[in-house]
Design an enzyme around this catalytic site. Structure first.
Site, PDB file in Angstrom:
ATOM      1  N   HIS A 156       0.829  -1.226   0.000  1.00  0.00           N
ATOM      2  CA  HIS A 156       0.000   0.000   0.000  1.00  0.00           C
ATOM      3  C   HIS A 156       0.856   1.266   0.000  1.00  0.00           C
ATOM      4  O   HIS A 156       0.432   2.307   0.504  1.00  0.00           O
ATOM      5  CB  HIS A 156      -0.950   0.041   1.203  1.00  0.00           C
ATOM      6  CG  HIS A 156      -1.683  -1.239   1.436  1.00  0.00           C
ATOM      7  ND1 HIS A 156      -2.869  -1.536   0.828  1.00  0.00           N
ATOM      8  CD2 HIS A 156      -1.366  -2.321   2.201  1.00  0.00           C
ATOM      9  CE1 HIS A 156      -3.280  -2.737   1.219  1.00  0.00           C
ATOM     10  NE2 HIS A 156      -2.375  -3.254   2.044  1.00  0.00           N
ATOM     11  N   SER A 277      14.861  21.872 -16.207  1.00  0.00           N
ATOM     12  CA  SER A 277      13.677  22.689 -16.454  1.00  0.00           C
ATOM     13  C   SER A 277      14.097  23.978 -17.130  1.00  0.00           C
ATOM     14  O   SER A 277      15.190  24.505 -16.859  1.00  0.00           O
ATOM     15  CB  SER A 277      12.990  22.990 -15.125  1.00  0.00           C
ATOM     16  OG  SER A 277      12.203  24.159 -15.240  1.00  0.00           O
ATOM     17  N   LYS A 283      15.967  22.087 -10.899  1.00  0.00           N
ATOM     18  CA  LYS A 283      15.315  20.830 -11.250  1.00  0.00           C
ATOM     19  C   LYS A 283      16.201  19.834 -11.973  1.00  0.00           C
ATOM     20  O   LYS A 283      17.015  20.190 -12.807  1.00  0.00           O
ATOM     21  CB  LYS A 283      14.110  21.120 -12.147  1.00  0.00           C
ATOM     22  CG  LYS A 283      13.011  21.844 -11.416  1.00  0.00           C
ATOM     23  CD  LYS A 283      12.147  20.875 -10.659  1.00  0.00           C
ATOM     24  CE  LYS A 283      10.855  20.722 -11.414  1.00  0.00           C
ATOM     25  NZ  LYS A 283      10.001  19.735 -10.811  1.00  0.00           N
ATOM     26  N   GLU A 290       9.563   8.721 -16.976  1.00  0.00           N
ATOM     27  CA  GLU A 290       8.177   9.145 -17.222  1.00  0.00           C
ATOM     28  C   GLU A 290       7.736   8.822 -18.650  1.00  0.00           C
ATOM     29  O   GLU A 290       6.610   8.397 -18.883  1.00  0.00           O
ATOM     30  CB  GLU A 290       8.037  10.653 -16.951  1.00  0.00           C
ATOM     31  CG  GLU A 290       8.133  10.989 -15.465  1.00  0.00           C
ATOM     32  CD  GLU A 290       8.287  12.488 -15.205  1.00  0.00           C
ATOM     33  OE1 GLU A 290       8.041  13.298 -16.116  1.00  0.00           O
ATOM     34  OE2 GLU A 290       8.688  12.842 -14.075  1.00  0.00           O
TER      35      GLU A 290
END
Ligand code: ARG
Length: 466
Positions: A156, A277, A283, A290
């Site tokens: 979980h 970024s 970043k 992704e």
């Protein structure tokens, strides 16, 4: 517009119809397979005396020349031809005249395209398998290096019990191993040659289908000519296996993204596999992970698309089947690209062992083992579960781990606790006492690593398996 038919027609094809019907823009990918198949067909026609030896040799030589010219860039595959089959045949006729017109004797584009797609897919199955193998080798290396690297295991997404990085990696080893086994099964089932099925009902020429099957390294010819031209099961199976590979990669990527986040910091993705970024200078983003996660959708889409295309097609060939190519090619390229990039990202990723260990220490991952300690001292499990539950509540209140409690404090919850509790609930004990096969304990892990190593040795690749 160079067409293979026309005798029966009194009008030119409408331009839009021609474009809608054409497949050259995507089936040109199969030029090698098309020429290879034609060469086998011609060799067989020669052997059977359907073509003279001289005709056979002339056509074979010219097919080789066409291949060489395409590969060198001298001859480009343009969309003035309807499909790759027309392109090759038209070029052959341009070069050889009347003899070139004999190539298509005893053959239809229906069995031709069925063959080309099978040859193409057979290569893809092998290449995908090779990439999976490379990924498995990297995973196995990480397993070997990390049998003592403690981290929390989750259920979980809540810390559950301590495991090792080797154990976590081992789960993915099993998944990708099954993916390879699926590819192997598909290969075994698909490796039969449809050439000689003709348009749908074979031919009246005395073709030797066993011979062409052998020349093209198939196990044998397909056994029903209608099925031969209209079977696309192997593509659906391959897309299904590909979708499963993507699902596994996507789950792995999801974990890498979480682990690489500012909150977890379990890993750091190498600069070479990260992106920045345009506005936020601080970043470092996990774009590759992704994208792999995102591209999973395209591969699922290709599977569903072909399933749907095939579901209403009466026997035998129908033009719907031309739709088997674009999305399938895209899926094939996507899976291979994702496997290669993911492997590179994993191989260069830095694991923050201290952070992972601290996280395991501070999430009550040893609570089960604390309860087991009480059970081992005679307390029924349900009571032990209750006692440790109270201990955990106490610790949460104080912001400490169970290991941080003094023995007197523990004794307030149960007088069964003794000095040896600390040893019993250390991370090392928690992990290394789990020794059933498949569990994270070091000795169990080492046994599994040996088995996985033996598996890799015995399965070097499709077609070469020991
Ligand atoms: N481009 C076609 C395909 O991909 C080749 C087969 C054409 N056969 C036919 N009878 N129209 O399926």
């Amino acid at each position: 517009m160079a067409q293979l038919w026309g005798g029966r027609f009194t009008k030119e094809t409408d331009k839009l119809v021609y474009q809608f019907n054409a497949s050259i823009s995507f089936d040109k990918k199969m030029y090698r397979q098309d020429i290879k198949g034609s060469k086998a067909h011609v060799a067989m026609l020669g052997k059977q005396g359907i073509l003279t030896k001289e005709e056979m040799e002339q056509i074979t030589k010219e097919l080789d020349a066409i291949l060489a010219d395409v590969e060198s860039g001298k001859l480009s595959i343009t969309d003035e031809y309807e499909d790759i089959h027309s392109f090759v045949e038209a070029n052959l006729i341009d070069r050889l005249g009347a003899v070139g017109k004999k190539l298509h004797t005893g053959r239809s584009r229906n069995d031709q395209v069925a063959l080309d797609m099978r040859l193409y897919t057979r290569e893809e199955v092998k290449e995908t398998d090779e990439l999976l193998k490379k990924l498995l080798e990297t995973i196995l290396r990480l397993m070997k290096e990390n049998t003592e690297t403690i981290m929390p295991g989750f259920t979980h997404l809540q810390k559950a019990q301590p495991i090792t990085l080797a154990h976590h990696m081992g789960a993915y080893f099993e998944m990708f191993k099954r993916d390879r086994q699926r590819l192997f099964d598909i290969y075994e089932r698909m490796n039969y040659c449809p050439l000689g099925s003709g348009a749908l009902a074979g031919t009246t020429y005395p073709l030797d289908r066993e011979y062409t099957a052998e020349l093209l390294e198939f196990y044998g010819p397909t056994l029903n000519s209608m099925d031969g031209v209209s079977d696309r099961d192997y593509l659906i199976e391959f897309l299904s296996a590909s979708a499963t590979i993507m699902m596994h990669l996507s789950r792995f990527c999801e974990e890498v993204i979480l682990w690489n986040s500012n909150e977890y910091q379990f890993v750091e993705i190498d600069d070479a596999y990260s992106t920045g970024s345009s506005i936020m200078p601080q970043k470092k983003n996990p774009d590759i992970a992704e994208l792999v996660r995102g591209k999973t959708g395209r591969v699922y889409g290709a599977l569903l698309s072909l399933f749907t295309t095939m579901k209403g097609i009466p026997l035998a060939y129908n033009k719907d089947m031309q739709e088997d190519k674009e999305l399938t090619f895209d899926a094939m390229d996507t899976v291979k690209g994702c496997l290669a990039l993911f492997e590179g990202m994993l191989a260069t990723m830095k694991f923050n062992e201290d952070v992972m260990r601290k996280s395991a220490n501070h999430g009550f991952t040893n609570a089960t083992d604390a309860a087991d300690y009480l059970v081992n001292h005679g307390m029924p499990f349900r009571d032990a579960h209750g006692v440790i539950g109270q201990v955990v509540l106490f610790c949460i209140d104080k912001g400490i781990a169970i290991d941080d409690m003094k023995l007197e404090e523990l004794k307030q919850f149960s007088d069964v606790f003794e000095e040896d509790i600390y040893e019993a609930i250390s991370m090392e004990t928690c992990v290394n006492k789990r020794l059933t096969i498949g569990a994270p304990g070091k000795a169990a892990m080492e046994l599994v690593i040996q088995k996985e190593e033996a598996y890799l040795k015995a399965n070097p690749g499709i077609g070469t398996n020991a």
